[in-house]
Design an enzyme around this catalytic site. Structure first.
Site, PDB file in Angstrom:
ATOM      1  N   VAL A 208       0.840  -1.202   0.000  1.00  0.00           N
ATOM      2  CA  VAL A 208       0.000   0.000   0.000  1.00  0.00           C
ATOM      3  C   VAL A 208       0.870   1.245   0.000  1.00  0.00           C
ATOM      4  CG1 VAL A 208      -1.841   1.254   1.186  1.00  0.00           C
ATOM      5  CG2 VAL A 208      -1.776  -1.242   1.271  1.00  0.00           C
ATOM      6  N   ASP A 316     -11.175 -11.755   4.855  1.00  0.00           N
ATOM      7  CA  ASP A 316      -9.920 -11.462   5.551  1.00  0.00           C
ATOM      8  C   ASP A 316     -10.152 -10.364   6.591  1.00  0.00           C
ATOM      9  OD1 ASP A 316      -7.253 -11.809   6.178  1.00  0.00           O
ATOM     10  OD2 ASP A 316      -6.518 -10.465   4.624  1.00  0.00           O
TER      11      ASP A 316
END
Length: 442
Positions: A208, A316
């Protein structure tokens, strides 16, 4: 997407610190005469979620046990006896030297690193058009239709981008192949129309970056680890599936802004949330107090209800995927697992071992009830500061998920019954997120 203020991830973004950490990690087998080999390889197996490494860690553990048994059986045998010689050669060659070589080979995969140069200001890019808009929902929570994503078209001049080594590690620095003629600043990495300013986090699915959109807005850009092949149908299916996450209401989630493919890189752009993850906050400040837990539980359940109502399963849900922004908790990374299913190169178990549901451990279909179980595990962690299912290996954690029930006694009374119901081993008997939300807010 795991993101937050860049200063919160300074140690991970520092190439020198990361290099030193990985160096000392790789030296553990050498410094411990091979005794630490099973543990560092098991750490690598958990971090990389690879079955082969888990088997290797098991093999090293058996080697350690065999050595201890052999030394006991050979007690009193002369040192120059051939049996002692064979035992020593096997130990030093396999566990000591072999373990040291193995960990040094794993070093760049266990501690990958990408660093980009941040430039204070730069012209807005002109070469790439703004992302194509898709139809917005007609009413909040109502079904909606999205336009068919445009077929992928390879750029006329493919951007320069780092190609990972066979080990999966990336080069130390990325420049992104700037093109001054197009208005892009030299020294800034780019993907699509987004400038990548700095790396803010990394997880099992991707890396990210804090990015900047063409309009100057700060965004979170997640570049997936998985690489996409040349099949246009596969690319379009991935983009369409990932864009389905835009159906999710954004009141308790980080809104998905754009999805794209450039070369073999797939990226997802979302709203940038200023705030730490729940995992980091609990690790640094300890368990949350009862009032904070109530707000956290209600907000995350509201997010899950919106995700499930959009026909998406998170798969998740974990503390690292809950960001605590100034305006409240936000759930992130929903819809990525489903989009990755569209890629033929996607394989392996989806989820983080300690927060997986029993059906995920067994390799069964994960539905909304799986997210509810992971929500229960996450709230237990927030309330206690401990993992609900812990163990020395992925296999041990999986067995505890299937057979063990955590002690809910120390938790606030208002949370015990909802968490007990959410952590039921049978998905058919777990309440829906909407039912839990009603029970906690009623």
């Amino acid at each position: 997407m795991r993101h937050g203020p860049p200063y919160q991830y300074g140690p991970r973004g520092s190439g020198g610190d990361l290099s030193r950490k990985s160096f000392w990690w790789a030296l553990v087998p050498l410094l411990t005469c091979g005794l630490g080999t099973p543990f560092v390889v098991a750490f690598a197996a958990i971090r990389l979620r690879e079955r082969r490494l888990a088997l290797a860690a098991g093999g090293y553990s058996l080697g350690l046990v065999a050595f201890i048994v052999a030394t006991n059986l050979l007690e009193g045998v002369p040192r120059d006896d051939w049996r002692n010689t064979v035992t020593a050669v096997v130990w030093f060659g396999g566990m000591w030297a072999g373990g040291a070589i193995h960990t040094f080979l794993l070093r760049t995969r266990v501690f990958p690193h990408i660093a980009v140069q941040a430039v204070p200001s730069y012209p807005a890019p002109q070469a790439h058009p703004a992302p194509r808009a898709y139809a917005a929902p007609r009413a909040h929570g109502s079904p909606q239709a999205y336009g068919t994503p445009p077929a992928y078209r390879a750029p006329a001049t493919p951007p320069t981008w780092p190609v990972p080594h066979a080990s999966g590690a990336y080069p130390q620095y990325v420049t992104g192949g700037p093109n001054p003629a197009s208005g892009r600043s030299a020294g800034v990495a780019w993907v699509g129309p987004y400038a990548l300013l700095t790396k803010v986090g990394e997880g099992g699915q991707g890396t990210v970056y804090l990015g900047q959109a063409p309009d100057g807005q700060q965004v979170a850009v997640k570049i997936l680890h998985i690489r996409i092949g040349p099949d246009l149908g596969e690319r379009d299916a991935f983009v369409k599936e990932a864009l389905a996450a835009r159906r999710v209401p954004s009141f308790a989630t980080a809104q998905v802004i754009d999805v794209g493919v450039e070369g073999d890189l797939a990226y997802i752009v979302s709203e940038y949330v200023h705030g730490p993850s729940l995992e980091r906050l609990v690790r640094e400040q300890g368990p949350r107090n009862p009032d904070s837990l109530t707000r956290l539980s209600i907000s995350t359940l509201a997010a899950l209800r919106g995700i499930h109502n959009a026909g998406i399963v998170h798969r998740d849900f974990k503390p690292a995927n809950v960001l605590l922004g100034a305006d409240g908790p936000r759930v992130i990374d929903f819809g990525i697992a489903r989009a990755m299913d569209r890629l033929t190169t996607s394989a392996g178990t989806k989820g983080t071992p300690a927060f997986m549901s029993p059906e995920q451990v067994l390799g069964e279909q994960a539905g909304p009830a799986s997210d509810v179980f992971s929500w229960g595990s996450t709230m237990y962690y927030a309330a206690s500061g401990r993992l609900p299912f812990d163990g020395p290996s992925v296999f041990a954690v999986s067995q505890r998920i299937l057979e063990h029930s955590p002690d809910l006694g120390p938790l606030p009374a208002a949370l015990r019954r909802p968490l007990a119901a959410a952590l039921n081993k049978d998905p058919r008997t777990r309440p829906a997120a909407a039912d839990l939300l009603l029970a906690l807010s009623g």
